[in-house]
Design a protein around this motif. Sequence first.
Motif, mmCIF file in Angstrom:
data_model
loop_
_atom_site.group_PDB
_atom_site.id
_atom_site.type_symbol
_atom_site.label_atom_id
_atom_site.label_comp_id
_atom_site.label_asym_id
_atom_site.label_seq_id
_atom_site.Cartn_x
_atom_site.Cartn_y
_atom_site.Cartn_z
ATOM 1 N N ASP A 25 0.826 -1.215 0.000
ATOM 2 C CA ASP A 25 0.000 0.000 0.000
ATOM 3 C C ASP A 25 0.856 1.260 0.000
ATOM 4 O O ASP A 25 0.557 2.228 -0.709
ATOM 5 N N VAL A 26 1.885 1.252 0.839
ATOM 6 C CA VAL A 26 2.774 2.418 0.902
ATOM 7 C C VAL A 26 3.475 2.605 -0.445
ATOM 8 O O VAL A 26 3.535 3.714 -0.983
ATOM 9 N N ILE A 27 3.976 1.507 -1.004
ATOM 10 C CA ILE A 27 4.680 1.599 -2.297
ATOM 11 C C ILE A 27 3.746 2.168 -3.362
ATOM 12 O O ILE A 27 4.119 3.065 -4.132
ATOM 13 N N ARG A 28 2.506 1.682 -3.368
ATOM 14 C CA ARG A 28 1.548 2.171 -4.363
ATOM 15 C C ARG A 28 1.286 3.669 -4.192
ATOM 16 O O ARG A 28 1.234 4.416 -5.173
ATOM 17 N N LEU B 176 -1.155 7.561 -16.436
ATOM 18 C CA LEU B 176 -1.053 6.152 -16.834
ATOM 19 C C LEU B 176 -1.394 5.264 -15.635
ATOM 20 O O LEU B 176 -1.151 5.651 -14.492
ATOM 21 N N PRO B 177 -1.957 4.075 -15.861
ATOM 22 C CA PRO B 177 -2.208 3.181 -14.723
ATOM 23 C C PRO B 177 -0.893 2.888 -13.997
ATOM 24 O O PRO B 177 0.157 2.809 -14.647
ATOM 25 N N VAL B 178 -0.954 2.729 -12.690
ATOM 26 C CA VAL B 178 0.253 2.376 -11.922
ATOM 27 C C VAL B 178 0.952 1.185 -12.581
ATOM 28 O O VAL B 178 2.179 1.166 -12.735
ATOM 29 N N GLU B 179 0.159 0.219 -13.030
ATOM 30 C CA GLU B 179 0.727 -1.009 -13.617
ATOM 31 C C GLU B 179 1.395 -0.757 -14.963
ATOM 32 O O GLU B 179 2.084 -1.640 -15.493
#
Lengths: 248, 248
Positions: A25-28, B176-179
Amino acid sequence: MNETVQLLLNHRSVRKLKDEPLSPDVIRTLVEAAQMASTSSFVQAYSIMGITDRPKKEALAKLAGNQPYVAENGHFFVFCADFHRHIQAGEMEQTEVKPAVESAEKMIVAVTDAALAAQNCSIAAESMGLGICYIGGLRNNIAEVSNLLQLPNYVIPLFGLAVGVPEADPDRKPRLPVEGVYFENVYPDAEVHAEQLKAYNDTISAYYKERTGGSRSDRWTEQVSGLLKDVKRPHMKQFLEDKGYNRH
Amino acid sequence: MNETVQLLLNHRSVRKLKDEPLSPDVIRTLVEAAQMASTSSFVQAYSIMGITDRPKKEALAKLAGNQPYVAENGHFFVFCADFHRHIQAGEMEQTEVKPAVESAEKMIVAVTDAALAAQNCSIAAESMGLGICYIGGLRNNIAEVSNLLQLPNYVIPLFGLAVGVPEADPDRKPRLPVEGVYFENVYPDAEVHAEQLKAYNDTISAYYKERTGGSRSDRWTEQVSGLLKDVKRPHMKQFLEDKGYNRH
């Protein structure tokens, strides 16, 4: 002075971080904060690698000049200039974009985009009480870093960012005087710079003297001259060109 | 989610700013915040110009492609790559530093340093309720901008930053999407990118449709292909070399 400004003014790089992984979660959140930085004409010309694989972290630490905090941290990011997806976008739209991407102009764009994103990531991390340290040392052996991360053409690993719970509380290093960095309307002449550099040398000498009980008293001009007396990373120009950047 | 992270996630570029000068105290705080960003090996390889002179602001607005917010704002900064003071430091220390400064490596350093500082400045401004907009358009006529600000060799005007009280509240543009931007350990292959680009095209089309009542529905791949189909600012490589950067 608001909390965010206080946070910015209070920055120091932390080179000792707890070796405990940050939560997904933190990384995101850190990545999302990075992504919301401004980006030139909305191109978003960067990618962010996260290195969680232990042997890869150890290899990167070695390639960066044996910096232990590259391996030991809460998370290790590598910020990359990236026009790879734009080449792909051009293919999807039957448009030739390589001549533009390969210009020096677009290298400036990609490096700037990546740095703005990285700084957002850093500030988000620091706002959570985490420590950060940028790692330019990845460019010591940039081809090997690129191979290790399997980066294709049009992707350049610019620098790393180690993030984690701080295990040290380093001093805040005094910057150049505002009057030596900020100029209104006209760039100043050499005398103004000389005066600011002398004042700053005194500040930095005093800073080291105090920290080391008098055993160090480096001038800033001495430090940067020492740093710049040799050409470091002479492979950069060729590497950039090989990867499709800075060709014309 | 803390206040600083919320601020970062809430960013949008504001292209309509009140034409009322910021106070000297606010400007100083913004510069101090900029200076506390990380800097490669403590070189601090940038300068920040502040443009307060009205005719100069008008001239810059014209040179940047007639962007009115370059002239009309609370304050206009120009962030410059700057190794000029390091050349001077070298002279003070009887050390030849030009070969190092003129390397592509040091251009990456200076652009990164300037961008990290600029992003701190932007975040400090936004934390005070001000709006910001980066101005890459200064590079359209970079030699003229450089002359106007009387920048010597080893100083490159990279981009402007307009700051002021916002007079518009633009939408937050989806990234952009995180992915599609963040990858762990290995850079993904073309299929992964294609999937992310398609998903993002849908997001961006929906964003424009909603904003324009259906009259616009651009895909992101279409936008960037359009932007990159021509080589823009083809003078950059020569300009960088002329000013002492990116020579080897």
